[in-house]
Scaffold this active site. Structure first.
Site, short mmCIF file in Angstrom:
data_model
loop_
_atom_site.label_atom_id
_atom_site.label_comp_id
_atom_site.label_asym_id
_atom_site.label_seq_id
_atom_site.Cartn_x
_atom_site.Cartn_y
_atom_site.Cartn_z
N SER A 125 -15.08 6.53 -2.06
CA SER A 125 -14.90 5.23 -3.20
C SER A 125 -16.05 4.95 -3.79
O SER A 125 -16.86 5.67 -2.78
CB SER A 125 -14.28 4.00 -2.51
OG SER A 125 -14.78 3.25 -2.49
N TYR A 150 -14.34 -0.74 6.01
CA TYR A 150 -13.87 0.40 4.67
C TYR A 150 -15.06 0.55 4.25
O TYR A 150 -14.89 2.15 4.07
CB TYR A 150 -13.24 -1.04 3.89
CG TYR A 150 -12.23 0.19 2.91
CD1 TYR A 150 -11.84 0.95 3.34
CD2 TYR A 150 -12.82 -0.22 1.63
CE1 TYR A 150 -11.24 1.83 2.32
CE2 TYR A 150 -12.78 0.69 0.31
CZ TYR A 150 -11.91 1.19 0.71
OH TYR A 150 -12.18 2.03 -0.04
N LYS A 154 -15.83 4.92 4.42
CA LYS A 154 -15.88 5.28 3.53
C LYS A 154 -17.16 6.68 3.47
O LYS A 154 -17.58 7.99 3.34
CB LYS A 154 -16.09 5.56 2.22
CG LYS A 154 -14.29 4.95 1.82
CD LYS A 154 -13.35 6.20 1.76
CE LYS A 154 -12.25 5.58 1.67
NZ LYS A 154 -10.81 6.37 2.01
#
Ligand code: UD1
Length: 343
Positions: A125, A150, A154
């Site tokens: 991302s 979150y 990544k």
């Protein structure tokens, strides 16, 4: 050639399965259905004429994962989408995010090593860039401390992959997505958030169809052309096609190093109000929205420099913002079985 798509019944996963099958790959999906529906497989079959295999289990389960790979040791590649992705929820339940997003990754990489499966595509991302100092942001921009668990999963996942490719025969491509929106032109698959959507476009279409009363626009005091935050929205079908290009590149031994990283964006930044205006134009409707305070953790503006992906992958996102919101709106109406006409 058989490809595993984890999270293949989800939003980006399902669109990618369609494009892989259109290109002639055989697809096996693994999904725990925690944020999707098994019926998506019917829709994929309707679109492509081929039914992908679906196995329902949790990749966090090491034994089940190992067993799956033993049965499918002829896989040519893996595209790993399966992960939790709600930024706000990750702040509240960090361990849930670390357990789910990291354990599954480690289980898959271990099983790949064990079974000599060579090719791994990872869903990363643009969140890894945080608020970049320079825009547009290229793959060379520094990684910044993650704003949320979150985002941190990544970043850590990219590190796990970096360390793994150094000492195994695994090759990997990490694709850093900007903001994927829109839906397949058939309106048979699209984004289906369970509960109240966190993301902008599903919130817009659910408001327009009458499921939500009003959209809140988070902040109008950003340093942008109209004061609302700017993102690089990319059509999910363009994004899905990039995954097929990545797999082609791997199976045809075109990679230039064992881990390659690519931005997937259009290179154009649009504000929240730009998206709303595009929606109003294509739908002919007036959207009920109000400006409220900024959302915590949001960055001001980000858009991609897609030059490296365009050049190296020979891929380019070519669907524009109106096509993105139009397809999302058609999907919402088809899914709810309702047509909303302008007055
Ligand atoms: C973020 C992450 C992205 C992640 C995604 C998963 C960044 C830059 N992006 O996207 O990596 O994959 O979450 O969910 O960290 N907005 C409103 N009203 C709403 C909803 C959103 O005004 O009801 C605004 C937001 O403030 C933002 C824009 O719309 O400016 C896009 O928001 P959203 O769709 O949630 O995506 P990001 O937060 O950009």
């Amino acid at each position: 050639m058989k490809i595993l798509v984890t999270g293949g019944t989800g939003f980006i996963g399902s669109h990618t399965v369609v494009e892989l099958q259109n290109r002639g790959y055989q697809v096996v999906i693994v999904d725990n259905l925690s944020n999707s529906d098994a019926k998506i497989v019917d829709s994929i079959e309707k679109i492509t004429g081929t039914r992908p295999t679906l196995e329902v289990f949790d990749l966090v389960d090491r034994e089940k994962t190992a067993d799956f790979f033993k049965r499918h040791n002829d896989l040519k590649g893996i595209i790993h989408f399966a992960a939790f992705k709600a930024v706000g929820e990750s702040v509240q339940f960090p361990l849930k995010y670390y357990r789910n997003n990291l354990d599954s990754l480690v289980n898959i990489l271990e099983a790949m090593k064990e079974n000599n499966i060579p090719n791994f595509v990872f869903s990363s991302s643009c969140t890894v860039y945080g608020q970049p100092e320079e825009l547009p942001v290229s793959e060379k921009a520094p990684i910044q401390k993650a704003e949320s668990p979150y985002g941190n999963t990544k970043q850590i996942s990219e590190e796990i992959i970096t360390d793994t490719v150094k000492v195994t025969d695994i090759h990997a491509i990490a694709l850093r997505y900007f903001n994927p929106i829109g839906a397949h032109e058939s309106a048979l698959i699209g984004e289906l958030p369970i509960g109240v959507p966190n993301n902008l476009v599903p919130f817009i279409t659910q408001t327009a169809i009458g499921l939500r009363q009003q959209l809140s626009v988070f902040g109008e005091d950003y340093h942008t052309h109209d004061g609302t935050a700017v993102r690089d929205y990319i059509h999910v079908v363009d994004l899905a096609k990039a995954h097929v290009v990545a797999i082609d590149r791997m199976v045809n031994h075109k990679m230039k190093k064992p881990l390659e990283i690519f931005n997937l964006g259009t290179g154009i930044g649009y504000s929240v109000l730009d998206v709303i205006n595009a929606f109003e134009k294509v739908s002919g409707l007036k959207l009920n929205y109000k400006i409220v305070a900024r959302r915590e953790g949001d960055i001001e503006k980000v858009w991609a420099n897609p030059d490296f992906s365009n050049r190296e992958l020979g891929w380019k996102a070519d669907r524009n913002l109106e096509e993105m919101v139009d397809s999302a709106w058609k999907w919402e109406q088809a899914f709810r079985g309702k047509t909303i006409k302008p007055e």
